[in-house]
Design an enzyme around this catalytic site. Structure first.
Site, PDB file in Angstrom:
ATOM      1  N   ASP A  74     -32.290   6.926 -13.932  1.00 55.42           N
ATOM      2  CA  ASP A  74     -31.725   7.223 -12.673  1.00 55.42           C
ATOM      3  C   ASP A  74     -30.298   7.583 -12.526  1.00 55.42           C
ATOM      4  OD1 ASP A  74     -31.410   4.362 -13.523  1.00 55.42           O
ATOM      5  OD2 ASP A  74     -31.131   3.795 -11.419  1.00 55.42           O
ATOM      6  N   GLU A 136     -31.380   1.357 -12.919  1.00 61.76           N
ATOM      7  CA  GLU A 136     -30.281   0.919 -13.568  1.00 61.76           C
ATOM      8  C   GLU A 136     -29.278   0.889 -12.542  1.00 61.76           C
ATOM      9  OE1 GLU A 136     -26.673   0.367 -16.061  1.00 61.76           O
ATOM     10  OE2 GLU A 136     -27.404   2.120 -14.647  1.00 61.76           O
TER      11      GLU A 136
HETATM   12 ZN   LIG Z   1     -25.469   4.507 -16.814  1.00 61.79          ZN
END
Ligand SMILES: [Zn+2]
Length: 383
Positions: A74, A136
């Protein structure tokens, strides 16, 4: 068939709008198809909604402890940012490749994938695990499903490299973080009759003052490997009240604590919770038993302090600029890998200075430095 270069793969990865709020399945599917074209099977680990997934794959002898090459798929949004080229179209300008995720951290993912043809053709003396996560950027939320799969392995990997941008310097530590939401429920009343109400904003302020006292106390415990060399705490968002002539019934605020590896974040949150229950709640509930103060964790990840084990030492010798103990200010999934028993190093191409910003880029030089590391790793895996 010519194998694609890191740059070719990077161009493909950048074209996926894998901003954390979106599904990352198209990107994961691309990686799965790519890996299977070299005969490598992927395990896809979906989230509860089925909209996002981690990918786990292995090359080499699985009955031995190996190396995990890990990264998140992401990226952060581009909303409101002034870009000079399409953020989802890899664009070269004077030695730099621009695009969302070029630094953080699709260049690492691309370099890992570009090594796959070599890995499958080699006789590896240990396995290489490819571990790509989602979410994340919104608090290391996705990687847990991936770690649960690694937990089930009969032989745990011996080390992990999280390829967040460090300009290929080995990073051995970062702070942990906990983000907490506090909801204060008071009692509304006409503002001419304040004693009949319980002012939620004012109680929230008292909690925030206590947090500031705690922040000052945290400054006393120092670790000079980090900048700043102590744990930090701040309130960053607040919301409360309806009108000036109404005693506010609700106030909500968010705070975060960024902790040194030796500091237990949960203990600090528990301490604040206990203090509010003892010092504030009885006063509030004397006026109305409905009054409440609640704390909920929005996100958290542990600090990283890389374990010094033989495998980590060996990996350090493969890096262009080894033996410099460094820490970074940002967080990674590294602390979680280590919590699951896998010693973890953070090292990847590019610079976090460029991450999350408009005109995010990676230099061609950094891309080459990462490819050079991958080649050294490949040789070492066959020694
Ligand atoms: Zn990163």
């Amino acid at each position: 068939m010519n194998n694609p270069t890191t740059r070719d793969i990077l161009a493909d990865l950048i074209a996926f709008d894998s901003v954390s709020r979106n599904s990352n399945l198209a990107l994961i599917d691309y990686v799965q198809v790519y890996l299977s074209s070299y005969g490598v099977e992927s395990q896809i680990i979906h989230d509860a909604s089925g909209e996002k997934a981690n990918l786990l794959a292995v090359i080499g002898p699985q009955d031995l402890p190996g190396i995990v090459l890990s990264g998140h798929t992401d990226v952060v949004p581009v909303d409101g940012q002034d870009w000079h080229s399409d953020p989802f179209l890899l664009t070269e300008r004077s030695g730099k490749l621009y695009g969302r995720g070029t630094a953080d951290m699709k260049s690492w993912l691309a370099a890992v994938l570009a090594l796959v043809p070599r890995l499958v053709a080699a006789r590896l003396r240990m396995p290489v695990w490819i571990a790509f996560s989602y979410d994340e950027e919104v608090g290391c939320k996705g990687v847990h499903g991936l770690l649960a799969q690694l937990d089930k392995l009969p032989v745990l990997p011996a080390a992990c490299i999280v390829g967040e941008p460090t300009e290929m310097y080995p990073v051995m530590g970062h702070k942990g973080k906990i983000a907490v939401r506090c909801n204060v429920t008071g009692l509304s009343a006409h503002s001419a009759y304040t004693p009949q109400g319980v002012n939620a904003i004012e109680y929230a302020v008292r909690i925030m003052q206590q947090l500031m006292t705690l922040a000052n106390r945290l400054k006393q415990q120092k670790n000079l490997d980090f900048d700043p060399p102590f744990s930090t705490l701040q309130t960053g968002l607040i919301n409360g009240g309806k009108a000036l002539n109404i005693v506010p019934e609700h106030c909500q605020f968010d705070f975060e604590i960024r902790t040194l590896p030796q500091v237990n974040a949960q203990q600090l949150v528990d301490e604040i919770t206990t203090w509010t229950q003892a010092e504030l709640l009885p006063e509030m509930q004397a006026i109305s038993p409905q009054c409440a103060i609640t704390f909920s964790t929005l996100s958290r990840y542990p600090a990283l302090q890389t374990q010094s084990v033989d495998m980590i030492d060996a990996l350090l010798t493969l890096l262009p600029k080894p033996q410099i103990l460094q820490t970074v200010a940002y967080g990674t999934e590294g602390g979680l890998f280590q919590q699951h028993g896998i010693p973890t190093l953070v090292c990847g191409p590019g610079c976090m200075e460029q991450g999350h910003k408009p005109d995010e880029f990676i230099t061609l030089e950094q891309l080459q430095a990462c490819d050079a590391f991958m080649l050294r790793l490949w040789h070492w895996l066959q020694d």
